[in-house]
Write a protein that holds these residues in place. Structure first.
Motif, PDB file in Angstrom:
ATOM      1  N   ALA A   8      66.110 114.277 -57.277  1.00 11.60           N
ATOM      2  CA  ALA A   8      66.411 113.650 -58.765  1.00 11.60           C
ATOM      3  C   ALA A   8      65.064 113.266 -59.515  1.00 11.60           C
ATOM      4  O   ALA A   8      65.090 113.246 -60.813  1.00 11.60           O
ATOM      5  N   ARG A   9      64.237 112.728 -58.669  1.00  7.37           N
ATOM      6  CA  ARG A   9      63.060 112.293 -59.544  1.00  7.37           C
ATOM      7  C   ARG A   9      62.164 113.564 -60.325  1.00  7.37           C
ATOM      8  O   ARG A   9      61.905 113.695 -61.094  1.00  7.37           O
ATOM      9  N   ARG A  12      64.024 114.680 -63.119  1.00  4.66           N
ATOM     10  CA  ARG A  12      63.925 113.678 -64.411  1.00  4.66           C
ATOM     11  C   ARG A  12      62.549 114.077 -64.886  1.00  4.66           C
ATOM     12  O   ARG A  12      62.294 114.240 -66.075  1.00  4.66           O
ATOM     13  N   ARG A  13      61.670 114.320 -64.146  1.00  2.00           N
ATOM     14  CA  ARG A  13      60.240 114.746 -64.831  1.00  2.00           C
ATOM     15  C   ARG A  13      60.154 116.010 -65.068  1.00  2.00           C
ATOM     16  O   ARG A  13      59.675 116.233 -66.387  1.00  2.00           O
ATOM     17  N   HIS A  15      62.724 117.457 -66.875  1.00  3.30           N
ATOM     18  CA  HIS A  15      63.258 117.162 -68.383  1.00  3.30           C
ATOM     19  C   HIS A  15      62.373 116.430 -69.129  1.00  3.30           C
ATOM     20  O   HIS A  15      62.556 116.698 -70.181  1.00  3.30           O
ATOM     21  N   THR A  45      61.634 109.189 -75.748  1.00  5.78           N
ATOM     22  CA  THR A  45      62.582 108.469 -74.967  1.00  5.78           C
ATOM     23  C   THR A  45      63.764 107.785 -76.068  1.00  5.78           C
ATOM     24  O   THR A  45      64.654 107.698 -75.989  1.00  5.78           O
TER      25      THR A  45
END
Length: 89
Positions: A8-9, A12-13, A15, A45
């Motif tokens: 998951a990390r 996320r990185r 994306h 963000t």
């Protein structure tokens, strides 16, 4: 599909890097700040620079329904007319 914490990390990185590459030359970043990694991270963000009436949510400023809500209201109105056989406001 299950993701472990590391997967998951990594996703996320991935994306985050993809969005930074895509928004590097976006209109939300002034030309003077295009090389600034901090400004780019902030733009990734939160892409909207502000929440004025031009950038923000139009429903909040103009009190108007969205196109999708207008379509939905029309469908409900037609459905009610079909059920009762008469028009309703």
């Amino acid at each position: 599909m299950t993701h472990s914490k590391d997967t998951a990390r990594a996703l996320r990185r991935h994306h985050l890097a993809r969005l930074k590459k895509a928004r590097r030359l976006d209109f939300g970043v002034p030309p003077s700040d295009q090389g600034d990694p901090r400004r780019l991270g902030r733009h990734v963000t939160t892409p909207a620079a502000c929440s004025c009436w031009m950038c923000g949510n139009p429903r909040r400023f103009f009190k108007d329904k969205t196109v999708q809500e207008k379509i939905w209201d029309g469908k409900l109105r037609e459905e009610r007319e079909d059920d009762t056989g008469q028009q309703q406001p």
